[in-house]
Motif scaffolding. Structure first.
Motif, PDB file in Angstrom:
ATOM      1  N   LEU A  79       0.796  -1.230   0.000  1.00 36.90           N
ATOM      2  CA  LEU A  79       0.000   0.000   0.000  1.00 36.90           C
ATOM      3  C   LEU A  79       0.828   1.280   0.000  1.00 36.90           C
ATOM      4  CD1 LEU A  79      -2.788  -1.004   2.566  1.00 36.90           C
ATOM      5  CD2 LEU A  79      -2.903  -1.028   0.059  1.00 36.90           C
ATOM      6  N   ASP A  80       2.136   1.177  -0.122  1.00 37.55           N
ATOM      7  CA  ASP A  80       2.961   2.385   0.003  1.00 37.55           C
ATOM      8  C   ASP A  80       3.807   2.663  -1.243  1.00 37.55           C
ATOM      9  OD1 ASP A  80       4.706   0.263   0.298  1.00 37.55           O
ATOM     10  OD2 ASP A  80       5.747   1.107   2.020  1.00 37.55           O
ATOM     11  N   GLU A  81       3.244   2.433  -2.412  1.00 34.57           N
ATOM     12  CA  GLU A  81       4.015   2.613  -3.646  1.00 34.57           C
ATOM     13  C   GLU A  81       3.417   3.673  -4.577  1.00 34.57           C
ATOM     14  OE1 GLU A  81       5.570  -1.931  -4.136  1.00 34.57           O
ATOM     15  OE2 GLU A  81       3.612  -1.463  -4.945  1.00 34.57           O
ATOM     16  N   PHE A  82       2.977   4.766  -4.018  1.00 35.14           N
ATOM     17  CA  PHE A  82       2.227   5.690  -4.857  1.00 35.14           C
ATOM     18  C   PHE A  82       2.747   7.127  -4.874  1.00 35.14           C
ATOM     19  CE2 PHE A  82      -0.874   2.460  -3.342  1.00 35.14           C
ATOM     20  CZ  PHE A  82      -0.982   1.778  -4.539  1.00 35.14           C
ATOM     21  N   LEU A  83       3.705   7.465  -4.036  1.00 33.65           N
ATOM     22  CA  LEU A  83       4.095   8.867  -3.922  1.00 33.65           C
ATOM     23  C   LEU A  83       5.321   9.270  -4.729  1.00 33.65           C
ATOM     24  CD1 LEU A  83       3.441   9.623  -0.146  1.00 33.65           C
ATOM     25  CD2 LEU A  83       2.136  10.409  -2.103  1.00 33.65           C
ATOM     26  N   VAL A  84       6.318   8.412  -4.782  1.00 37.63           N
ATOM     27  CA  VAL A  84       7.568   8.822  -5.432  1.00 37.63           C
ATOM     28  C   VAL A  84       7.651   8.304  -6.864  1.00 37.63           C
ATOM     29  CG1 VAL A  84       8.839   9.052  -3.257  1.00 37.63           C
ATOM     30  CG2 VAL A  84       8.844   6.860  -4.445  1.00 37.63           C
ATOM     31  N   GLY A  85       8.398   9.030  -7.678  1.00 36.52           N
ATOM     32  CA  GLY A  85       8.520   8.692  -9.091  1.00 36.52           C
ATOM     33  C   GLY A  85       9.079   7.312  -9.346  1.00 36.52           C
ATOM     34  N   ASP A  86       9.959   6.848  -8.478  1.00 35.44           N
ATOM     35  CA  ASP A  86      10.595   5.549  -8.667  1.00 35.44           C
ATOM     36  C   ASP A  86       9.606   4.383  -8.568  1.00 35.44           C
ATOM     37  OD1 ASP A  86      13.225   4.309  -9.110  1.00 35.44           O
ATOM     38  OD2 ASP A  86      12.850   3.363  -7.160  1.00 35.44           O
ATOM     39  N   ASP A  87       8.442   4.626  -7.992  1.00 34.78           N
ATOM     40  CA  ASP A  87       7.423   3.583  -7.838  1.00 34.78           C
ATOM     41  C   ASP A  87       6.536   3.411  -9.073  1.00 34.78           C
ATOM     42  OD1 ASP A  87       8.258   2.950  -5.261  1.00 34.78           O
ATOM     43  OD2 ASP A  87       6.793   4.261  -4.298  1.00 34.78           O
ATOM     44  N   ALA A  88       6.784   4.165 -10.115  1.00 32.04           N
ATOM     45  CA  ALA A  88       5.927   4.135 -11.307  1.00 32.04           C
ATOM     46  C   ALA A  88       5.627   2.723 -11.822  1.00 32.04           C
ATOM     47  CB  ALA A  88       6.510   5.013 -12.412  1.00 32.04           C
ATOM     48  N   PRO A  89       6.618   1.848 -11.933  1.00 34.21           N
ATOM     49  CA  PRO A  89       6.309   0.518 -12.488  1.00 34.21           C
ATOM     50  C   PRO A  89       5.312  -0.296 -11.653  1.00 34.21           C
ATOM     51  CG  PRO A  89       8.677   0.929 -12.528  1.00 34.21           C
ATOM     52  CD  PRO A  89       8.056   2.037 -11.724  1.00 34.21           C
ATOM     53  N   VAL A  90       5.298  -0.101 -10.337  1.00 32.87           N
ATOM     54  CA  VAL A  90       4.433  -0.934  -9.487  1.00 32.87           C
ATOM     55  C   VAL A  90       3.040  -0.348  -9.271  1.00 32.87           C
ATOM     56  CG1 VAL A  90       6.289  -2.161  -8.320  1.00 32.87           C
ATOM     57  CG2 VAL A  90       5.490   0.016  -7.393  1.00 32.87           C
ATOM     58  N   ARG A  91       2.799   0.836  -9.777  1.00 29.33           N
ATOM     59  CA  ARG A  91       1.455   1.416  -9.667  1.00 29.33           C
ATOM     60  C   ARG A  91       0.747   1.458 -11.029  1.00 29.33           C
ATOM     61  NH1 ARG A  91       4.400   6.478  -7.890  1.00 29.33           N
ATOM     62  NH2 ARG A  91       5.019   7.450  -9.829  1.00 29.33           N
ATOM     63  N   LYS A  92       1.377   0.892 -12.037  1.00 31.61           N
ATOM     64  CA  LYS A  92       0.870   0.937 -13.408  1.00 31.61           C
ATOM     65  C   LYS A  92      -0.543   0.360 -13.523  1.00 31.61           C
ATOM     66  CE  LYS A  92       2.304  -0.245 -18.065  1.00 31.61           C
ATOM     67  NZ  LYS A  92       3.311  -0.889 -18.893  1.00 31.61           N
ATOM     68  N   THR A  93      -0.802  -0.771 -12.875  1.00 30.48           N
ATOM     69  CA  THR A  93      -2.111  -1.420 -12.950  1.00 30.48           C
ATOM     70  C   THR A  93      -3.211  -0.510 -12.398  1.00 30.48           C
ATOM     71  OG1 THR A  93      -1.076  -3.587 -12.727  1.00 30.48           O
ATOM     72  CG2 THR A  93      -3.428  -3.453 -12.216  1.00 30.48           C
ATOM     73  N   GLU A  94      -2.941   0.126 -11.253  1.00 32.77           N
ATOM     74  CA  GLU A  94      -3.945   1.008 -10.646  1.00 32.77           C
ATOM     75  C   GLU A  94      -4.180   2.254 -11.500  1.00 32.77           C
ATOM     76  OE1 GLU A  94      -2.589  -1.846  -7.855  1.00 32.77           O
ATOM     77  OE2 GLU A  94      -1.370  -0.378  -8.916  1.00 32.77           O
ATOM     78  N   LEU A  95      -3.105   2.792 -12.062  1.00 31.96           N
ATOM     79  CA  LEU A  95      -3.271   3.961 -12.936  1.00 31.96           C
ATOM     80  C   LEU A  95      -4.130   3.610 -14.141  1.00 31.96           C
ATOM     81  CD1 LEU A  95       0.242   5.688 -12.909  1.00 31.96           C
ATOM     82  CD2 LEU A  95      -1.805   6.287 -11.611  1.00 31.96           C
TER      83      LEU A  95
END
Length: 188
Positions: free
Chosen positions: A158-174
């Motif tokens: 639940l903590d992969e949404f704020l920093v730019g480096d997390d982009a690959p792991v939030r792709k599905t939600e986006l």
């Protein structure tokens, strides 16, 4: 560079939406029985905790928008008994919070919010209420995360949404929300 005092709140409002989406997708995999099974936490069930998050979000957002619902919000502690409906109403409220935060400026952040608490009216700055609200959401999502550990499901990250480096792991939600990476980046 100019400092934008609303930037952090814009990011936190979007983080809230993304984290709720991921958490609700996991909870939608639970049976009705699993949602109300007794668990160790502040609230005794996953469903009750998720309803609490929704109600407190509604309570504070109403106050920040100048409303006076106050404690009437809590008259029914579990207004939503099925996970699908709860996920839908929380999603709508999350988007309303994003809209509200996107409309703020520095002056509005420092404005006094009147929070109706029955016999008294709490008065605090809007930025302080927002900070409290985001902390509250994170606190109770963490409790649901821990309760999910006692189910057959693996709790979601639940903590992969704020920093730019997390982009690959939030792709599905986006993709699920129809958002782009640029929707999460605000000028510094």
């Amino acid at each position: 560079m100019t400092y934008d005092p609303t930037r952090v709140f814009k990011k936190l409002a979007r983080n809230n939406r993304l984290a709720n989406l991921r958490l609700h997708q996991a909870c939608l995999q639970l049976t009705a029985e699993e949602l109300v099974a007794p668990r160790t936490s502040f609230f005794p069930t996953i469903r009750e905790t998720l309803n609490h998050i929704y109600l407190v979000d509604m309570f504070y957002l109403d106050a920040m928008k100048g409303g006076s619902l106050g404690p009437k919000v809590f008259d029914v502690s579990e207004p939503y008994t099925d996970m699908e409906t709860l996920a839908q109403v929380q999603a709508a409220l999350d988007m309303d919070l994003i809209s509200f935060v996107d409309g703020l400026d520095g002056e509005m952040l420092s404005a006094t919010v009147h929070v109706y608490r029955g016999a008294r009216v709490q008065q605090d700055r809007c930025d302080d209420i927002l900070s409290h609200l985001f902390q509250h959401q994170t606190h109770h999502r963490g409790q649901v995360h821990a309760m999910l550990s006692g189910t057959r499901l693996k709790p979601p990250q639940l903590d992969e949404f704020l920093v730019g480096d997390d982009a690959p792991v939030r792709k599905t939600e986006l993709q699920a929300l129809g958002w782009r990476e640029t929707d999460l980046m605000f000028p510094v």
